[in-house]
Design a protein around this motif. Sequence first.
Motif, mmCIF file in Angstrom:
data_model
loop_
_atom_site.group_PDB
_atom_site.id
_atom_site.type_symbol
_atom_site.label_atom_id
_atom_site.label_comp_id
_atom_site.label_asym_id
_atom_site.label_seq_id
_atom_site.Cartn_x
_atom_site.Cartn_y
_atom_site.Cartn_z
ATOM 1 N N ASP A 195 4.130 -9.266 -0.227
ATOM 2 C CA ASP A 195 3.242 -10.275 -0.825
ATOM 3 C C ASP A 195 2.695 -9.837 -2.180
ATOM 4 O OD1 ASP A 195 3.611 -11.888 1.368
ATOM 5 O OD2 ASP A 195 1.734 -11.336 2.346
ATOM 6 N N GLY A 196 3.043 -8.604 -2.589
ATOM 7 C CA GLY A 196 2.610 -8.108 -3.885
ATOM 8 C C GLY A 196 1.178 -7.616 -3.922
ATOM 9 N N LEU A 197 0.594 -7.360 -2.748
ATOM 10 C CA LEU A 197 -0.803 -6.928 -2.699
ATOM 11 C C LEU A 197 -0.957 -5.408 -2.759
ATOM 12 C CD1 LEU A 197 -2.140 -9.409 0.006
ATOM 13 C CD2 LEU A 197 -2.208 -9.637 -2.483
ATOM 14 N N VAL A 198 0.047 -4.687 -2.289
ATOM 15 C CA VAL A 198 0.020 -3.224 -2.351
ATOM 16 C C VAL A 198 1.384 -2.726 -2.822
ATOM 17 C CG1 VAL A 198 -1.657 -3.074 -0.467
ATOM 18 C CG2 VAL A 198 0.786 -2.847 0.042
ATOM 19 N N GLU A 199 1.423 -1.458 -3.257
ATOM 20 C CA GLU A 199 2.690 -0.874 -3.665
ATOM 21 C C GLU A 199 2.766 0.585 -3.205
ATOM 22 O OE1 GLU A 199 2.962 -1.074 -7.880
ATOM 23 O OE2 GLU A 199 1.052 -0.083 -8.249
ATOM 24 N N ALA A 259 2.971 9.808 -2.807
ATOM 25 C CA ALA A 259 1.546 9.675 -3.162
ATOM 26 C C ALA A 259 0.784 8.795 -2.186
ATOM 27 C CB ALA A 259 1.406 9.115 -4.570
ATOM 28 N N GLY A 260 1.449 7.836 -1.564
ATOM 29 C CA GLY A 260 0.785 6.937 -0.631
ATOM 30 C C GLY A 260 0.954 5.479 -1.020
ATOM 31 N N VAL A 261 0.106 4.636 -0.484
ATOM 32 C CA VAL A 261 0.164 3.193 -0.749
ATOM 33 C C VAL A 261 -1.093 2.792 -1.513
ATOM 34 C CG1 VAL A 261 0.280 0.891 0.275
ATOM 35 C CG2 VAL A 261 1.508 2.794 1.343
ATOM 36 N N PHE A 262 -0.889 2.082 -2.633
ATOM 37 C CA PHE A 262 -1.999 1.721 -3.510
ATOM 38 C C PHE A 262 -2.124 0.205 -3.648
ATOM 39 C CE2 PHE A 262 -0.924 6.014 -4.476
ATOM 40 C CZ PHE A 262 -2.085 6.629 -4.917
ATOM 41 N N VAL A 263 -3.350 -0.254 -3.853
ATOM 42 C CA VAL A 263 -3.593 -1.675 -4.103
ATOM 43 C C VAL A 263 -3.028 -2.022 -5.476
ATOM 44 C CG1 VAL A 263 -5.343 -3.465 -4.363
ATOM 45 C CG2 VAL A 263 -5.677 -1.620 -2.714
ATOM 46 N N THR A 264 -2.366 -3.147 -5.570
ATOM 47 C CA THR A 264 -1.786 -3.596 -6.827
ATOM 48 C C THR A 264 -2.867 -3.751 -7.897
ATOM 49 O OG1 THR A 264 -0.114 -4.814 -5.580
ATOM 50 C CG2 THR A 264 -0.384 -5.408 -7.899
ATOM 51 N N HIS A 288 -2.921 -5.737 -10.428
ATOM 52 C CA HIS A 288 -3.173 -7.135 -10.789
ATOM 53 C C HIS A 288 -3.471 -7.948 -9.530
ATOM 54 C CE1 HIS A 288 -1.822 -6.109 -14.791
ATOM 55 N NE2 HIS A 288 -0.671 -5.679 -14.305
ATOM 56 N N ILE A 289 -4.372 -7.435 -8.694
ATOM 57 C CA ILE A 289 -4.668 -8.068 -7.415
ATOM 58 C C ILE A 289 -5.263 -9.459 -7.576
ATOM 59 C CG2 ILE A 289 -7.009 -7.129 -7.198
ATOM 60 C CD1 ILE A 289 -4.445 -7.335 -4.362
ATOM 61 N N SER A 290 -6.006 -9.695 -8.675
ATOM 62 C CA SER A 290 -6.623 -11.007 -8.868
ATOM 63 C C SER A 290 -5.574 -12.096 -8.996
ATOM 64 C CB SER A 290 -7.529 -10.996 -10.108
ATOM 65 O OG SER A 290 -6.768 -10.722 -11.274
ATOM 66 N N THR A 291 -4.454 -11.771 -9.670
ATOM 67 C CA THR A 291 -3.373 -12.738 -9.812
ATOM 68 C C THR A 291 -2.764 -13.058 -8.462
ATOM 69 O OG1 THR A 291 -2.874 -11.825 -11.989
ATOM 70 C CG2 THR A 291 -1.198 -13.224 -10.978
ATOM 71 N N MET A 292 -2.573 -12.015 -7.650
ATOM 72 C CA MET A 292 -1.972 -12.203 -6.336
ATOM 73 C C MET A 292 -2.866 -13.076 -5.455
ATOM 74 S SD MET A 292 0.809 -10.698 -6.716
ATOM 75 C CE MET A 292 1.578 -9.443 -7.748
ATOM 76 N N PHE A 293 -4.168 -12.792 -5.489
ATOM 77 C CA PHE A 293 -5.074 -13.569 -4.665
ATOM 78 C C PHE A 293 -5.276 -14.972 -5.220
ATOM 79 C CE2 PHE A 293 -6.653 -9.703 -2.431
ATOM 80 C CZ PHE A 293 -6.424 -10.188 -1.155
ATOM 81 N N GLY A 294 -5.061 -15.134 -6.528
ATOM 82 C CA GLY A 294 -5.104 -16.475 -7.088
ATOM 83 C C GLY A 294 -4.018 -17.348 -6.479
ATOM 84 N N ALA A 295 -2.817 -16.772 -6.327
ATOM 85 C CA ALA A 295 -1.712 -17.499 -5.702
ATOM 86 C C ALA A 295 -2.024 -17.780 -4.239
ATOM 87 C CB ALA A 295 -0.419 -16.696 -5.826
ATOM 88 N N LEU A 296 -2.618 -16.785 -3.582
ATOM 89 C CA LEU A 296 -2.981 -16.963 -2.173
ATOM 90 C C LEU A 296 -4.043 -18.056 -2.037
ATOM 91 C CD1 LEU A 296 -2.844 -16.038 0.786
ATOM 92 C CD2 LEU A 296 -4.580 -14.328 0.240
ATOM 93 N N ALA A 297 -5.021 -18.070 -2.931
ATOM 94 C CA ALA A 297 -6.070 -19.085 -2.890
ATOM 95 C C ALA A 297 -5.477 -20.482 -3.096
ATOM 96 C CB ALA A 297 -7.116 -18.804 -3.962
#
Length: 258
Positions: free
Chosen positions: A67-71, A76-81, A83-92
């Motif tokens: 869903d493009g929310l994490v990468e 190193a681990g898993v990090f929050v994207t 540009h999370i605001s853009t992703m959540f804009g699409a979700l909204a």
Amino acid sequence: MASDTAISLKVERKPKLSETVVAAIRKQLQAGEIQPGQKLPTEGQLTETFGVSRTVIREALAKLAADGLVEPRQGAGVFVTEHISTMFGALAADMGSKDSIALNVLEVRLAIEIESAGLAAIRRNAAQEAAIQEAFFEFERLLLNSEPTGPADLAFHRAIASATNNPFYVEMLDVLGRRAIPCDVTSPWSTELAQSDVYQRGLQGEHLLILNAITTGDADSAREAMRAHLTASQQRYRERLHARQVFYAESVKAAATE
């Protein structure tokens, strides 16, 4: 002699464990509890937090990544994207579309179910009254067990429609199908990322008023209780639709300045 008539069984799908994890992490991301660029807890920590296996956690992280929310970053681990605001804009925007559908469905239900509640109070027989009560208490059981209540919610309203002894009330609800209960997290039409037990408890309180009115044969009170129940849901979705439209607009604006 045994009948050769096939029986059609409907099985309601329960949310997978990974979907529960995804919904919980999404909720934290949207609330800003986990910031863009921040590293998520390790698989082991997430396993302990949610009380599930590593396989479930990996499946949930894969869904969030898709869903493009994490990468994931090798080693190193898993990090929050970032540009999370853009992703959540699409979700909204997607959830806002579902809120719009919910409002249309509730408008139709208002036209049907207010009168069906009144007729059920007058026309129900003992078996039909028992079916309404059974659906009510099944909702209660699921709620106490923190299980999805959507199927029982629909069964409650369908049992009331059936108690009118006019098959067209049932037919109209069947046409709406699982869209009739927008907060059913097991439905593809769901407006929810995760079930809110507080909200479900409020719905059950409204159901109790409807049930009591039908049980006592008070048609006017049954109509009024059903009107209040569906009108309250309408207001909630209007408010949420507006909030999501604002959030989407702000996300688009933020993305344009990045």
